[in-house]
Design a protein around this motif. Structure first.
Motif, short mmCIF file in Angstrom:
data_model
loop_
_atom_site.label_atom_id
_atom_site.label_comp_id
_atom_site.label_asym_id
_atom_site.label_seq_id
_atom_site.Cartn_x
_atom_site.Cartn_y
_atom_site.Cartn_z
N SER A 95 0.71 -14.77 20.05
CA SER A 95 -0.21 -15.59 20.90
C SER A 95 0.84 -16.34 21.45
CB SER A 95 -1.08 -16.66 20.03
OG SER A 95 -2.19 -15.74 19.62
N CYS A 96 2.02 -16.65 20.70
CA CYS A 96 3.10 -17.57 21.37
C CYS A 96 3.63 -16.61 22.55
CB CYS A 96 4.18 -17.65 20.45
SG CYS A 96 3.69 -19.03 19.69
N ASP A 97 3.68 -15.32 22.38
CA ASP A 97 3.87 -14.37 23.50
C ASP A 97 3.18 -14.37 24.58
OD1 ASP A 97 6.31 -13.74 21.91
OD2 ASP A 97 5.48 -11.91 21.12
N ASP A 98 1.88 -14.74 24.52
CA ASP A 98 1.05 -14.83 25.57
C ASP A 98 0.92 -16.01 26.03
OD1 ASP A 98 -2.72 -13.91 25.82
OD2 ASP A 98 -0.99 -13.71 27.15
N HIS A 99 1.89 -16.95 26.23
CA HIS A 99 1.95 -18.01 26.91
C HIS A 99 1.10 -19.28 25.98
CE1 HIS A 99 3.68 -15.88 29.93
NE2 HIS A 99 2.61 -15.26 30.21
N LEU A 100 1.49 -19.46 25.08
CA LEU A 100 0.69 -20.11 23.91
C LEU A 100 0.80 -21.63 24.24
CD1 LEU A 100 -1.38 -20.38 21.44
CD2 LEU A 100 0.89 -20.56 20.02
N LEU A 101 2.01 -22.04 25.07
CA LEU A 101 2.63 -23.22 25.30
C LEU A 101 3.37 -23.85 23.82
CD1 LEU A 101 -0.07 -25.07 27.41
CD2 LEU A 101 1.83 -23.64 28.01
N GLY A 102 3.34 -23.00 22.96
CA GLY A 102 4.21 -23.43 21.63
C GLY A 102 5.08 -22.33 21.46
N GLU A 103 6.15 -22.60 20.42
CA GLU A 103 7.17 -21.52 20.14
C GLU A 103 7.29 -21.76 18.55
OE1 GLU A 103 11.93 -20.84 20.77
OE2 GLU A 103 11.01 -22.48 21.48
N VAL A 104 7.27 -20.49 17.80
CA VAL A 104 7.52 -20.54 16.46
C VAL A 104 9.05 -20.63 16.42
CG1 VAL A 104 7.48 -19.32 14.49
CG2 VAL A 104 5.38 -19.29 16.21
N VAL A 105 9.66 -21.74 15.92
CA VAL A 105 10.90 -22.00 15.66
C VAL A 105 11.47 -21.71 14.49
CG1 VAL A 105 10.62 -24.06 17.55
CG2 VAL A 105 10.67 -24.68 15.11
N GLY A 106 10.42 -21.61 13.32
CA GLY A 106 10.99 -21.25 12.29
C GLY A 106 10.13 -20.80 11.11
N VAL A 107 10.61 -20.00 10.18
CA VAL A 107 9.39 -19.49 9.16
C VAL A 107 9.94 -19.87 7.80
CG1 VAL A 107 8.45 -17.59 8.22
CG2 VAL A 107 8.56 -17.72 10.51
N ILE A 108 9.27 -20.48 6.89
CA ILE A 108 9.73 -20.70 5.34
C ILE A 108 9.06 -20.02 4.62
CG2 ILE A 108 10.08 -22.56 3.75
CD1 ILE A 108 10.68 -24.65 5.89
N SER A 109 9.70 -19.46 3.63
CA SER A 109 8.60 -18.97 2.47
C SER A 109 9.20 -19.16 1.38
CB SER A 109 9.36 -17.16 2.57
OG SER A 109 8.68 -16.49 1.56
N SER A 110 8.11 -19.38 0.27
CA SER A 110 8.40 -19.67 -1.06
C SER A 110 8.77 -18.39 -1.93
CB SER A 110 7.09 -20.20 -1.61
OG SER A 110 6.40 -19.15 -1.66
N LYS A 111 8.75 -17.28 -1.21
CA LYS A 111 9.22 -15.99 -1.97
C LYS A 111 10.22 -15.17 -1.09
CE LYS A 111 4.90 -15.43 -4.46
NZ LYS A 111 3.70 -14.56 -4.83
N PRO A 112 11.45 -14.74 -1.78
CA PRO A 112 12.43 -13.95 -0.88
C PRO A 112 12.00 -12.68 -0.31
CG PRO A 112 13.08 -13.95 -2.99
CD PRO A 112 11.81 -15.10 -3.03
N THR A 113 10.78 -12.25 -1.16
CA THR A 113 10.55 -10.80 -0.86
C THR A 113 9.38 -10.79 0.10
OG1 THR A 113 9.05 -10.82 -2.78
CG2 THR A 113 11.42 -9.87 -3.17
N ALA A 114 8.76 -11.97 0.60
CA ALA A 114 7.77 -12.05 1.58
C ALA A 114 7.75 -11.22 2.78
CB ALA A 114 7.49 -13.35 1.90
N TYR A 115 6.92 -10.32 3.11
CA TYR A 115 7.06 -9.50 4.33
C TYR A 115 7.12 -10.42 5.36
CZ TYR A 115 6.69 -5.76 7.64
OH TYR A 115 6.75 -4.97 8.77
N GLY A 116 6.42 -11.68 5.48
CA GLY A 116 6.36 -12.48 6.51
C GLY A 116 7.71 -12.90 6.92
N LEU A 117 8.90 -12.85 6.32
CA LEU A 117 10.21 -12.96 6.67
C LEU A 117 10.75 -11.71 7.56
CD1 LEU A 117 11.69 -14.23 3.12
CD2 LEU A 117 11.24 -15.66 5.28
N THR A 118 10.29 -10.59 7.13
CA THR A 118 10.61 -9.46 7.91
C THR A 118 9.97 -9.54 9.25
OG1 THR A 118 10.64 -8.02 6.06
CG2 THR A 118 10.66 -6.81 8.14
N ARG A 119 8.86 -10.10 9.56
CA ARG A 119 8.11 -10.42 10.48
C ARG A 119 9.13 -11.27 11.53
NH1 ARG A 119 2.88 -8.34 10.70
NH2 ARG A 119 1.81 -8.08 8.57
#
Length: 216
Positions: free
Chosen positions: A26-50
């Motif tokens: 959605s940010c790529d679609d002119h959300l007026l926001g920017e994801v500046v960081g991602v924090i994970s509680s697990k080092p293996t979380a696939y969210g980090l890969t994303r």
């Protein structure tokens, strides 16, 4: 005229990060926001890969053996503040946050929960809806307050529960709706349209009802 400053969005994950992906898209679609960081509680979380695939900065805050919740949250707060976020998006972050941390970011932290709140706070919501014989289920986006899953609801999406549904089938139906409504709420906040005051949600200056925004 100088363009409006983009809302700084920080996403907290513990797993696959599918809602993170929906927000990033959605940010790529002119959300007026920017994801500046991602924090994970697990080092293996696939969210980090994303996040890495989109060149978004990441951090891990991993619980230490016998560490108290307050000590963990003190470290988490340091990690959060590094990004100076305007909005903190909980996207499957599998930690119960201390009252102190939640109150510090009150009105700046949102969560998505897989039920039609106030029904089925906590875990195993899909099985509980099936066991109760509900004919509808869904997801709720809400502001985070110290009481678990009790913050004012911003937006809900409903899905049918069919005879013979299993947890996986119902969960998939709910996830599809989560990916639609969570980015919309982030967009509203990024545009300055959404806020929480005195445990009440306001969209465009209008107080929302107990089930959040309702389209006419």
């Amino acid at each position: 005229m100088e363009s409006a400053k983009a809302c700084r969005i920080l996403v907290l994950v513990s797993g696959s990060g599918s809602n993170l992906q929906a927000v990033i898209d959605s940010c790529d679609d002119h959300l007026l926001g920017e994801v500046v960081g991602v924090i994970s509680s697990k080092p293996t979380a696939y969210g980090l890969t994303r996040a890495h695939q989109h060149e978004i900065d990441t951090s891990c805050v991993i619980a230490r053996t016998k560490e108290s919740r307050s000590d963990y949250d003190a470290r988490l707060k340091c990690a959060i503040d590094k990004y100076q976020p305007d909005l903190i998006v909980l996207a499957g972050f599998m930690r119960i946050l201390t009252d102190e941390l939640v109150n510090h970011y009150l009105g700046k932290m949102v969560n998505i929960h897989p039920s039609l709140l106030p029904k089925y706070t906590g875990l195993n919501t899909h099985q509980r809806a099936i066991d109760a014989g509900d004919n509808e289920h869904g997801a709720s986006v809400h502001f985070v307050i110290p009481e678990l899953d009790a913050g004012p609801v911003i937006l809900q999406a409903k899905v049918p529960v069919y005879d013979g549904d299993n947890v996986e089938e119902l969960a998939q139906r709910v996830h599809e709706q989560e990916h639609a409504i969570y980015p919309l709420v982030v967009k509203w906040f990024s545009q300055g349209r959404l806020k929480m005051e005195s445990n009440q949600c306001y969209l465009d200056g209008q107080a929302l009802g107990p089930n959040g925004y309702a389209a006419d």
